[in-house]
Design a protein around this motif. Structure first.
Motif, mmCIF file in Angstrom:
data_model
loop_
_atom_site.group_PDB
_atom_site.id
_atom_site.type_symbol
_atom_site.label_atom_id
_atom_site.label_comp_id
_atom_site.label_asym_id
_atom_site.label_seq_id
_atom_site.Cartn_x
_atom_site.Cartn_y
_atom_site.Cartn_z
ATOM 1 N N LEU A 148 1.198 -1.029 0.080
ATOM 2 C CA LEU A 148 0.073 0.161 -0.012
ATOM 3 C C LEU A 148 1.003 1.321 -0.341
ATOM 4 N N ILE A 201 1.742 1.117 -3.528
ATOM 5 C CA ILE A 201 0.926 2.208 -3.994
ATOM 6 C C ILE A 201 0.796 3.749 -3.927
ATOM 7 N N ALA A 202 0.809 4.108 -2.926
ATOM 8 C CA ALA A 202 0.656 5.632 -2.791
ATOM 9 C C ALA A 202 1.415 6.442 -3.090
ATOM 10 N N ASP A 242 1.029 6.867 -7.009
ATOM 11 C CA ASP A 242 -0.072 7.651 -7.495
ATOM 12 C C ASP A 242 -0.019 8.975 -7.239
ATOM 13 N N CYS A 262 -0.098 -4.976 -8.997
ATOM 14 C CA CYS A 262 -0.266 -4.173 -7.492
ATOM 15 C C CYS A 262 -1.497 -4.472 -7.178
ATOM 16 N N GLY A 263 -2.170 -4.497 -7.968
ATOM 17 C CA GLY A 263 -4.002 -4.473 -7.487
ATOM 18 C C GLY A 263 -4.271 -6.219 -7.321
ATOM 19 N N LEU A 273 -2.198 -7.516 -3.861
ATOM 20 C CA LEU A 273 -3.659 -6.978 -2.839
ATOM 21 C C LEU A 273 -4.550 -8.103 -3.178
ATOM 22 N N SER A 280 -8.936 -2.294 0.276
ATOM 23 C CA SER A 280 -9.517 -1.682 -0.370
ATOM 24 C C SER A 280 -9.918 -0.645 -0.233
ATOM 25 N N ALA A 314 -6.435 1.701 -0.207
ATOM 26 C CA ALA A 314 -6.091 1.705 -1.287
ATOM 27 C C ALA A 314 -6.921 2.996 -1.750
ATOM 28 N N VAL A 367 -5.815 6.026 -0.573
ATOM 29 C CA VAL A 367 -4.555 6.962 -1.275
ATOM 30 C C VAL A 367 -4.895 7.232 -2.636
ATOM 31 N N SER A 368 -5.834 6.057 -3.563
ATOM 32 C CA SER A 368 -5.618 6.695 -4.786
ATOM 33 C C SER A 368 -6.855 7.837 -5.355
#
Length: 475
Positions: free
Chosen positions: A296, A299-300, A303, A400-401, A404, A417, A420, A423-424
């Motif tokens: 995560l 991912i952050a 993004d 990554c998805g 997860l 979720s 995530a 973050v997005s």
């Protein structure tokens, strides 16, 4: 009211996701809903511009992000407590009703900006519940070994919705104004509801089932046993901390719908956890997980570094280079094509080896391509670079998805979720005004390079985390 029980999907009947009619019904529902979303946003922006000033229209478009960001974590709790299927169906029904009601009002009168702002707030509030439930649903409709392929199929659906939604919305506006476009959006969202009702839910694995080592060394099962101290398996068995056992029993009985307990069951004396306790339990689960926590973070960072250059920096770059709107469109088309190819690759292959390492390499290479985009000597070079950015970013995002989806236990997927999504959709958009201001001060080149460095840090995080670096997609 008569409730039709839909038999669950059993693991023994697993098929490749792209040949599974159950998964295809889910994909059709998701695609229709996403196309409807794109038409809705175009209709909302058009109606807001017609009803007020450009600044007022921008405020209407932005107001939905506030409840979505504030309530997203709570939406993950709702998805895990009541089951993602029920939440997605209810959310789509509310969104459909709201959009069609506004369409009817616009046909009859001109209520002004207040109605559009109210719709945007309602849509954002429902999205806060809808999005975590959408993220938790794939684990209920297919097996773990097919979740990566489903992630690729979902990426293709998003690309299709982005390509088709805007022209459909423009056609609706051309034929009947904003009211017709809202009506079209509502009908498209409505298509998803019966499809979702027909989707069968599979049994969730009991505690410990389906947990696969990330690299054959047994890291993840050991880690997950340790997660029980932070609200993992022991809490679910108690049916008080996370309520997952009750959800699994309900899913087995009614295809994902919550239902009464069996009359012959022993009375449950343990108090059910409050939503606040469920939220804290989910956050402890993420924090203690040796793969999800660094994933995560990666991912952050991706993004935060990617959203600004793509949404704001590219517009300013096209203006500075004299490419114009058409040139910017070509660059965006290159990005979309690359991302679509990445999603198609995962859909066809279903599994890519060494997923953690491959994601890190794709993130690092994609960050270099983002920085290079600002120095492309011509429009053709920019389109080619954008194609590479889309391919690498799409590949890393899909991997990554998929990680997860496969690493998180299904009973926690709504909350995972939602983190995530925060973050997005909550933090990453904040980079857009910062990117615009920074480009005004220092120019496009330094800002693109800085954004690329932020993206690259995500790849460094993956490489520095042993369990995440060694993580594999299930076979």
């Amino acid at each position: 009211m008569t409730v039709t029980l839909i038999p669950p999907v059993h693991a023994a009947a697993d098929k490749p996701a792209h040949r599974d009619s159950n998964v295809l019904r889910w994909l059709g529902a998701y695609t229709a809903s996403m196309v409807g979303d794109n038409v809705y946003y175009l209709a909302l922006s058009w109606a807001a511009v017609q009803a007020g000033t450009p600044s007022q229209a921008g405020l209407v478009m932005a107001v939905s992000a506030v409840p979505r960001a504030l309530l997203m974590l709570g939406g993950g709790v709702v998805a895990d407590r009541f089951g993602p299927r029920r939440v997605v169906i209810g959310s789509d029904a509310v969104r459909c009703a709201a959009v069609l009601a506004v369409a009817a009002l616009l046909f009859a009168a001109s209520p002004g900006l207040w109605l559009l702002a109210l719709l945007a707030v309602l849509f954002g509030t429902v999205d806060a519940v809808f999005m975590p439930a959408v993220g938790a649903l794939p684990a209920r409709v297919t097996g773990r070994d097919q979740l990566a392929r489903v992630q690729g199929m979902r990426g293709l659906a998003i690309r299709f919705a982005n390509v088709v939604g805007a022209p459909l919305g423009g056609l609706g506006v051309a034929l009947g104004g904003a009211a017709a476009a809202f009506g079209l959006a509502g009908l498209l969202i409505a298509v998803s509801v019966p499809l979702l009702i027909s989707v069968r839910m599979r049994d969730l694995p009991t505690d410990g089932e389906g947990d696969l080592p990330s690299d054959g060394e047994g890291d993840l099962p050991t880690d997950r046993q340790g997660d029980g101290k932070a609200g993992g398996a022991a809490d679910r068995e108690a049916d008080g901390k996370a309520g997952a056992a009750a959800d699994r029993e309900a899913d087995r009985k009614a295809g994902g719908e919550a239902g009464p307990r069996s009359m012959g069951a022993a009375p449950d004396t343990a108090p059910r956890a409050t939503p606040w306790q469920d939220l804290r339990d989910g956050l402890r689960y993420i924090r203690g997980h040796r793969v999800l926590a660094p994933l995560l973070v990666a991912i952050a960072l991706g993004d935060l570094g990617f959203v600004g250059p793509l949404n704001v920096g590219l517009t300013l770059l096209a203006e500075q280079r004299g490419w114009g709107a058409s040139g910017m469109g070509w660059v965006l088309s290159g990005f979309g094509t690359g991302a679509g190819v990445a999603a198609l690759l995962l859909t066809v292959r279903g599994r890519l080896p060494h997923a953690g390492r491959l994601a890190a390499v794709a993130i690092l290479a994609g960050s270099v391509a983002i920085g290079a985009l600002a120095y492309a000597p011509s429009l053709a070079a920019a389109v080619g670079t954008a194609l590479l950015v889309g391919l690498l970013a799409g590949l890393s995002g899909a991997l990554c998805g998929a990680l997860l989806q496969t690493q998180a236990e299904p009973a926690y997927l709504g909350r995972v979720s939602s983190v995530a999504g925060i973050v997005s959709l909550g933090f990453a958009p904040l980079s857009m005004p910062l990117s615009a201001a920074a480009i005004g001060w220092w120019g496009t080149g330094p800002v693109f390079v800085t954004s690329a460095a932020v993206c690259g840090l995500g790849g460094v995080v993956v490489l520095c985390s042993g369990p995440l670096r060694r993580a594999q997609l299930p076979r």
